[in-house]
Structure formats: structure tokens, C-alpha cells
Design a protein around this motif. Structure first.
Motif, PDB file in Angstrom:
ATOM      1  N   PRO A   6       0.804  -1.228   0.000  1.00  0.00           N
ATOM      2  CA  PRO A   6       0.000   0.000   0.000  1.00  0.00           C
ATOM      3  C   PRO A   6       0.836   1.277   0.000  1.00  0.00           C
ATOM      4  N   ARG A   7       1.971   1.288   0.689  1.00  0.00           N
ATOM      5  CA  ARG A   7       2.796   2.494   0.718  1.00  0.00           C
ATOM      6  C   ARG A   7       3.377   2.809  -0.664  1.00  0.00           C
ATOM      7  N   LEU A   8       3.743   1.760  -1.383  1.00  0.00           N
ATOM      8  CA  LEU A   8       4.260   1.943  -2.731  1.00  0.00           C
ATOM      9  C   LEU A   8       3.174   2.490  -3.660  1.00  0.00           C
ATOM     10  N   ILE A   9       1.957   1.932  -3.565  1.00  0.00           N
ATOM     11  CA  ILE A   9       0.828   2.396  -4.376  1.00  0.00           C
ATOM     12  C   ILE A   9       0.489   3.845  -4.026  1.00  0.00           C
ATOM     13  N   ALA A  10       0.480   4.171  -2.734  1.00  0.00           N
ATOM     14  CA  ALA A  10       0.169   5.537  -2.308  1.00  0.00           C
ATOM     15  C   ALA A  10       1.187   6.520  -2.879  1.00  0.00           C
ATOM     16  N   GLY A  11       2.445   6.167  -2.828  1.00  0.00           N
ATOM     17  CA  GLY A  11       3.486   7.022  -3.392  1.00  0.00           C
ATOM     18  C   GLY A  11       3.354   7.173  -4.898  1.00  0.00           C
ATOM     19  N   LEU A  12       3.039   6.076  -5.569  1.00  0.00           N
ATOM     20  CA  LEU A  12       2.871   6.106  -7.020  1.00  0.00           C
ATOM     21  C   LEU A  12       1.688   6.987  -7.427  1.00  0.00           C
ATOM     22  N   VAL A  13       0.548   6.821  -6.763  1.00  0.00           N
ATOM     23  CA  VAL A  13      -0.637   7.625  -7.086  1.00  0.00           C
ATOM     24  C   VAL A  13      -0.377   9.101  -6.784  1.00  0.00           C
ATOM     25  N   THR A  14       0.321   9.385  -5.691  1.00  0.00           N
ATOM     26  CA  THR A  14       0.669  10.761  -5.357  1.00  0.00           C
ATOM     27  C   THR A  14       1.564  11.361  -6.438  1.00  0.00           C
ATOM     28  N   ALA A  15       2.568  10.619  -6.862  1.00  0.00           N
ATOM     29  CA  ALA A  15       3.472  11.104  -7.911  1.00  0.00           C
ATOM     30  C   ALA A  15       2.730  11.314  -9.228  1.00  0.00           C
ATOM     31  N   LEU A  16       1.856  10.377  -9.599  1.00  0.00           N
ATOM     32  CA  LEU A  16       1.072  10.530 -10.826  1.00  0.00           C
ATOM     33  C   LEU A  16       0.174  11.757 -10.757  1.00  0.00           C
ATOM     34  N   GLY A  17      -0.467  11.960  -9.610  1.00  0.00           N
ATOM     35  CA  GLY A  17      -1.338  13.123  -9.437  1.00  0.00           C
ATOM     36  C   GLY A  17      -0.577  14.427  -9.564  1.00  0.00           C
ATOM     37  N   GLU A  18       0.571  14.519  -8.912  1.00  0.00           N
ATOM     38  CA  GLU A  18       1.370  15.736  -8.975  1.00  0.00           C
ATOM     39  C   GLU A  18       1.917  15.960 -10.385  1.00  0.00           C
ATOM     40  N   PHE A  19       2.338  14.894 -11.044  1.00  0.00           N
ATOM     41  CA  PHE A  19       2.854  15.006 -12.410  1.00  0.00           C
ATOM     42  C   PHE A  19       1.759  15.485 -13.363  1.00  0.00           C
ATOM     43  N   SER A  20       0.556  14.935 -13.236  1.00  0.00           N
ATOM     44  CA  SER A  20      -0.511  15.334 -14.151  1.00  0.00           C
ATOM     45  C   SER A  20      -0.919  16.792 -13.921  1.00  0.00           C
ATOM     46  N   VAL A  21      -0.901  17.253 -12.679  1.00  0.00           N
ATOM     47  CA  VAL A  21      -1.223  18.657 -12.402  1.00  0.00           C
ATOM     48  C   VAL A  21      -0.166  19.568 -13.032  1.00  0.00           C
ATOM     49  N   ARG A  22       1.105  19.209 -12.883  1.00  0.00           N
ATOM     50  CA  ARG A  22       2.176  20.031 -13.475  1.00  0.00           C
ATOM     51  C   ARG A  22       2.141  19.975 -15.001  1.00  0.00           C
ATOM     52  N   SER A  23       1.780  18.821 -15.561  1.00  0.00           N
ATOM     53  CA  SER A  23       1.832  18.644 -17.011  1.00  0.00           C
ATOM     54  C   SER A  23       0.617  19.206 -17.736  1.00  0.00           C
ATOM     55  N   ILE A  24      -0.585  18.892 -17.229  1.00  0.00           N
ATOM     56  CA  ILE A  24      -1.798  19.292 -17.946  1.00  0.00           C
ATOM     57  C   ILE A  24      -2.744  20.155 -17.118  1.00  0.00           C
ATOM     58  N   ILE A  58      -4.556  19.412 -14.409  1.00  0.00           N
ATOM     59  CA  ILE A  58      -5.616  18.731 -13.661  1.00  0.00           C
ATOM     60  C   ILE A  58      -5.080  17.402 -13.127  1.00  0.00           C
ATOM     61  N   PRO A  59      -5.571  16.979 -11.967  1.00  0.00           N
ATOM     62  CA  PRO A  59      -5.084  15.718 -11.405  1.00  0.00           C
ATOM     63  C   PRO A  59      -5.690  14.503 -12.117  1.00  0.00           C
ATOM     64  N   ILE A  60      -4.951  13.438 -12.106  1.00  0.00           N
ATOM     65  CA  ILE A  60      -5.452  12.178 -12.645  1.00  0.00           C
ATOM     66  C   ILE A  60      -6.530  11.662 -11.691  1.00  0.00           C
ATOM     67  N   THR A  61      -7.635  11.151 -12.236  1.00  0.00           N
ATOM     68  CA  THR A  61      -8.725  10.697 -11.371  1.00  0.00           C
ATOM     69  C   THR A  61      -9.065   9.224 -11.551  1.00  0.00           C
ATOM     70  N   HIS A  62      -8.837   8.674 -12.733  1.00  0.00           N
ATOM     71  CA  HIS A  62      -9.173   7.261 -12.977  1.00  0.00           C
ATOM     72  C   HIS A  62      -8.076   6.590 -13.774  1.00  0.00           C
ATOM     73  N   ILE A  63      -7.720   5.404 -13.330  1.00  0.00           N
ATOM     74  CA  ILE A  63      -6.787   4.560 -14.066  1.00  0.00           C
ATOM     75  C   ILE A  63      -7.496   3.231 -14.264  1.00  0.00           C
ATOM     76  N   GLU A  64      -7.783   2.899 -15.507  1.00  0.00           N
ATOM     77  CA  GLU A  64      -8.488   1.646 -15.780  1.00  0.00           C
ATOM     78  C   GLU A  64      -7.495   0.596 -16.255  1.00  0.00           C
ATOM     79  N   LEU A  65      -7.422  -0.480 -15.502  1.00  0.00           N
ATOM     80  CA  LEU A  65      -6.575  -1.613 -15.844  1.00  0.00           C
ATOM     81  C   LEU A  65      -7.466  -2.747 -16.345  1.00  0.00           C
ATOM     82  N   GLU A  66      -6.894  -3.888 -16.594  1.00  0.00           N
ATOM     83  CA  GLU A  66      -7.664  -4.989 -17.164  1.00  0.00           C
ATOM     84  C   GLU A  66      -8.839  -5.418 -16.296  1.00  0.00           C
ATOM     85  N   ASN A  67      -8.609  -5.577 -15.018  1.00  0.00           N
ATOM     86  CA  ASN A  67      -9.686  -6.090 -14.166  1.00  0.00           C
ATOM     87  C   ASN A  67      -9.987  -5.222 -12.941  1.00  0.00           C
ATOM     88  N   VAL A  68      -9.414  -4.026 -12.892  1.00  0.00           N
ATOM     89  CA  VAL A  68      -9.682  -3.134 -11.766  1.00  0.00           C
ATOM     90  C   VAL A  68      -9.518  -1.682 -12.227  1.00  0.00           C
TER      91      VAL A  68
END
Length: 149
Positions: free
Chosen positions: A28-46, A48-58
């Protein structure tokens, strides 16, 4: 179906609370860090924060709210939900927003006064939130019912 969720601090990506219903990521700590980094990156890049990531089964739904009244300078809370890909985006958003709102109502003052990076056993501080999870999830259904009518 909601499989699991985490409430994490917005800036540090520290897991404050997590609940597993059926299955959850192993780190969970790794996932939390990854989602935080993705959110911050998307705000800096475009902008707005990332809100949904759709994978194959989740689907991973991430959303955040400010803890304090000053939205721009305030610490944020982030909810990260893992749910079925067949669930509408609105489902994850509604459940996540309700969980964040209830968490904020009960712990905002404590969060603002804590130096989270210096606290050991952070998840233990917020374990009382477990009693509020079920009512929060049930309450999250009402906006969905109103949206459908």
C-alpha cells in the motif's frame, strides 16, 4: 464492487487509513506514493489531477479534498479506491468523496496539528475511522440514486 481503499496525505503520500474488502495491492505504501506522484505530475503537465486509471480487471479512482479552508495552501487528503472496471466512474467518485468528507469531518483538526512525517504508527491513530466506513459507503449511494432519476 469496491475491493479496497486508502486515505492518504496529499503531499507526502503517507497512508493514513486503509480498508480491504476483497483484495488489495500487496504494498500500500508503494501504491500511495505512485498515485501521489502521478497526481502531482498530471497537475504540473496538464493542469488537472489524474482521477481514474483503468486496468484490465480493476479501476483505480483517486480524488482529493483540502483539509483546511484555504484550498490553495492547505494540506490535502486523497482517497484511492480499487473497484471493478464495470463500475461507472461516478461510483468511485461518489464513494471516495463521501469517505474523504467523513474522514475530514472527524480528523481535520488532528491532521492539521500533526507533523505526519514525524509520527510513528500513523495508521493506528486513525483506526477509529473503521466504524465510520460502512455508514459513509451507504450514504454515498444516495447521490447516485438522485443522478439516475
Amino acid at each position: 464492487m469496491l475491493h479496497s481503499f486508502m486515505i492518504i496525505s496529499g503531499r507526502g503520500g503517507l497512508v493514513l487509513y486503509r480498508k480491504v474488502f476483497t483484495r488489495a495491492p500487496n504494498q500500500p505504501r508503494l501504491i500511495a506514493g505512485l498515485v501521489t506522484a502521478l497526481g502531482e505530475f498530471s497537475v504540473r503537465s496538464i493542469g488537472i489531477p489524474i482521477t481514474h486509471i483503468e486496468l484490465e480487471n480493476v479501476t483505480i479512482t483517486a480524488l482529493e479534498i483540502p483539509i483546511g479552508n484555504d484550498e490553495a495552501g492547505s494540506e490535502h487528503l486523497r482517497a484511492v479506491l480499487f473497484h471493478d472496471t464495470g463500475d461507472a466512474d461516478l461510483y468511485g467518485h461518489s464513494v471516495g468523496l463521501q469517505l474523504l468528507t467523513v474522514f475530514k469531518e472527524n480528523y481535520a483538526e488532528r491532521l492539521l496539528s500533526l507533523q505526519l512525517a514525524n509520527v510513528q504508527g500513523v495508521e493506528d491513530i486513525f483506526k477509529g475511522f473503521g466504524a465510520l466506513v460502512r455508514p459513509a459507503i451507504v450514504a454515498s449511494v444516495f447521490p447516485l440514486l438522485e443522478f439516475r432519476t
